[in-house]
Design a protein around this motif. Sequence first.
Motif, PDB file in Angstrom:
ATOM      1  N   GLY A 186      -7.442   4.775   2.265  1.00  0.00           N
ATOM      2  CA  GLY A 186      -5.988   4.891   2.351  1.00  0.00           C
ATOM      3  C   GLY A 186      -5.282   3.874   1.488  1.00  0.00           C
ATOM      4  O   GLY A 186      -4.305   4.183   0.805  1.00  0.00           O
ATOM      5  N   THR A 187      -5.770   2.655   1.454  1.00  0.00           N
ATOM      6  CA  THR A 187      -5.152   1.618   0.636  1.00  0.00           C
ATOM      7  C   THR A 187      -5.253   1.943  -0.841  1.00  0.00           C
ATOM      8  O   THR A 187      -4.316   1.748  -1.613  1.00  0.00           O
ATOM      9  CB  THR A 187      -5.833   0.261   0.915  1.00  0.00           C
ATOM     10  OG1 THR A 187      -5.739  -0.021   2.317  1.00  0.00           O
ATOM     11  CG2 THR A 187      -5.164  -0.849   0.130  1.00  0.00           C
ATOM     12  N   GLY A 188      -6.373   2.480  -1.263  1.00  0.00           N
ATOM     13  CA  GLY A 188      -6.534   2.855  -2.664  1.00  0.00           C
ATOM     14  C   GLY A 188      -5.581   3.956  -3.081  1.00  0.00           C
ATOM     15  O   GLY A 188      -4.985   3.910  -4.159  1.00  0.00           O
ATOM     16  N   GLU A 189      -5.376   4.965  -2.233  1.00  0.00           N
ATOM     17  CA  GLU A 189      -4.441   6.050  -2.552  1.00  0.00           C
ATOM     18  C   GLU A 189      -3.012   5.531  -2.626  1.00  0.00           C
ATOM     19  O   GLU A 189      -2.230   5.958  -3.478  1.00  0.00           O
ATOM     20  CB  GLU A 189      -4.559   7.148  -1.496  1.00  0.00           C
ATOM     21  CG  GLU A 189      -5.895   7.887  -1.521  1.00  0.00           C
ATOM     22  CD  GLU A 189      -5.990   8.923  -0.425  1.00  0.00           C
ATOM     23  OE1 GLU A 189      -5.077   8.967   0.420  1.00  0.00           O
ATOM     24  OE2 GLU A 189      -6.982   9.684  -0.402  1.00  0.00           O
ATOM     25  N   GLU A 190      -2.640   4.598  -1.731  1.00  0.00           N
ATOM     26  CA  GLU A 190      -1.286   4.032  -1.743  1.00  0.00           C
ATOM     27  C   GLU A 190      -1.040   3.245  -3.028  1.00  0.00           C
ATOM     28  O   GLU A 190       0.015   3.375  -3.655  1.00  0.00           O
ATOM     29  CB  GLU A 190      -1.096   3.127  -0.529  1.00  0.00           C
ATOM     30  CG  GLU A 190       0.293   2.505  -0.451  1.00  0.00           C
ATOM     31  CD  GLU A 190       0.439   1.593   0.745  1.00  0.00           C
ATOM     32  OE1 GLU A 190       1.486   0.924   0.852  1.00  0.00           O
ATOM     33  OE2 GLU A 190      -0.496   1.545   1.567  1.00  0.00           O
ATOM     34  N   ASP A 191      -2.039   2.452  -3.430  1.00  0.00           N
ATOM     35  CA  ASP A 191      -1.901   1.692  -4.675  1.00  0.00           C
ATOM     36  C   ASP A 191      -1.756   2.626  -5.872  1.00  0.00           C
ATOM     37  O   ASP A 191      -0.960   2.376  -6.784  1.00  0.00           O
ATOM     38  CB  ASP A 191      -3.114   0.782  -4.876  1.00  0.00           C
ATOM     39  CG  ASP A 191      -3.126  -0.358  -3.869  1.00  0.00           C
ATOM     40  OD1 ASP A 191      -2.066  -0.614  -3.267  1.00  0.00           O
ATOM     41  OD2 ASP A 191      -4.190  -0.976  -3.685  1.00  0.00           O
ATOM     42  N   GLU A 192      -2.517   3.705  -5.880  1.00  0.00           N
ATOM     43  CA  GLU A 192      -2.454   4.661  -6.993  1.00  0.00           C
ATOM     44  C   GLU A 192      -1.083   5.334  -7.045  1.00  0.00           C
ATOM     45  O   GLU A 192      -0.513   5.537  -8.124  1.00  0.00           O
ATOM     46  CB  GLU A 192      -3.556   5.701  -6.828  1.00  0.00           C
ATOM     47  CG  GLU A 192      -3.629   6.699  -7.984  1.00  0.00           C
ATOM     48  CD  GLU A 192      -4.777   7.672  -7.821  1.00  0.00           C
ATOM     49  OE1 GLU A 192      -4.873   8.605  -8.639  1.00  0.00           O
ATOM     50  OE2 GLU A 192      -5.567   7.502  -6.870  1.00  0.00           O
ATOM     51  N   LEU A 193      -0.512   5.662  -5.867  1.00  0.00           N
ATOM     52  CA  LEU A 193       0.805   6.287  -5.820  1.00  0.00           C
ATOM     53  C   LEU A 193       1.884   5.335  -6.320  1.00  0.00           C
ATOM     54  O   LEU A 193       2.752   5.715  -7.114  1.00  0.00           O
ATOM     55  CB  LEU A 193       1.116   6.727  -4.384  1.00  0.00           C
ATOM     56  CG  LEU A 193       2.485   7.373  -4.148  1.00  0.00           C
ATOM     57  CD1 LEU A 193       2.622   8.644  -4.977  1.00  0.00           C
ATOM     58  CD2 LEU A 193       2.678   7.690  -2.668  1.00  0.00           C
ATOM     59  N   LEU A 194       1.831   4.071  -5.877  1.00  0.00           N
ATOM     60  CA  LEU A 194       2.808   3.079  -6.328  1.00  0.00           C
ATOM     61  C   LEU A 194       2.711   2.840  -7.827  1.00  0.00           C
ATOM     62  O   LEU A 194       3.724   2.701  -8.518  1.00  0.00           O
ATOM     63  CB  LEU A 194       2.594   1.762  -5.568  1.00  0.00           C
ATOM     64  CG  LEU A 194       2.963   1.774  -4.080  1.00  0.00           C
ATOM     65  CD1 LEU A 194       2.580   0.448  -3.439  1.00  0.00           C
ATOM     66  CD2 LEU A 194       4.452   2.038  -3.895  1.00  0.00           C
TER      67      LEU A 194
END
Length: 198
Positions: free
Chosen positions: A46-54
């Motif tokens: 989940g943290t990786g997907e959030e970083d990619e979105l930001l």
Amino acid sequence: VGCGARAMEAEDSTKEPEKPLGDAAPAVAEGKGDTTRVAEEVEATGTGEEDELLAGIEKQMLDYDNTIGLIQEGIETIEKTFPDLASEKADDDAQYDELSVYVGQVDYNASAEELQAHFSHCGQVVRVTILGNAYRQPKGSAYVQFETKEAAQRALLLHDSTFKGRKIQVMKKRINVPAVQRGGGGFRGRGRGRGRGR
């Protein structure tokens, strides 16, 4: 007695052998470890997907800034390359500005026709522009353009006059000066960094 002993031995043979308590504890501990490991993997994903979105959003905003900067630079280049065109446009704008007044504190429900009637005794009104926001809602201000400079000067006397129950502000319209004549640079959007706050 012999028959009874044999019956008890047969009954004991049907029972499952008891497992030591020590064998169950590692199984439970192993199950908890698997659950914790799965939770950590989900959280990491989940943290990786959030970083990619930001990161994607920041890239889009940076591209937007770059595009605005390029457009502004293109406009300034045209003004510098064709100064006569820029000068003619500036002269026209200045002429119209001298014929116009800014009106503030205008009633939001006022119409262009009502404003024209209010200023009609000053001279011939050529155009009334009611300013609005991005949603085309009135901002409470307007521009009134007259046919002559004298009429625009007389319109200044209506400062603090009452229009639709409100005192309006009347002042000279600001003269727009292009960036090429101001000698200053225009908007610079490129190269602006954005931190993630981490």
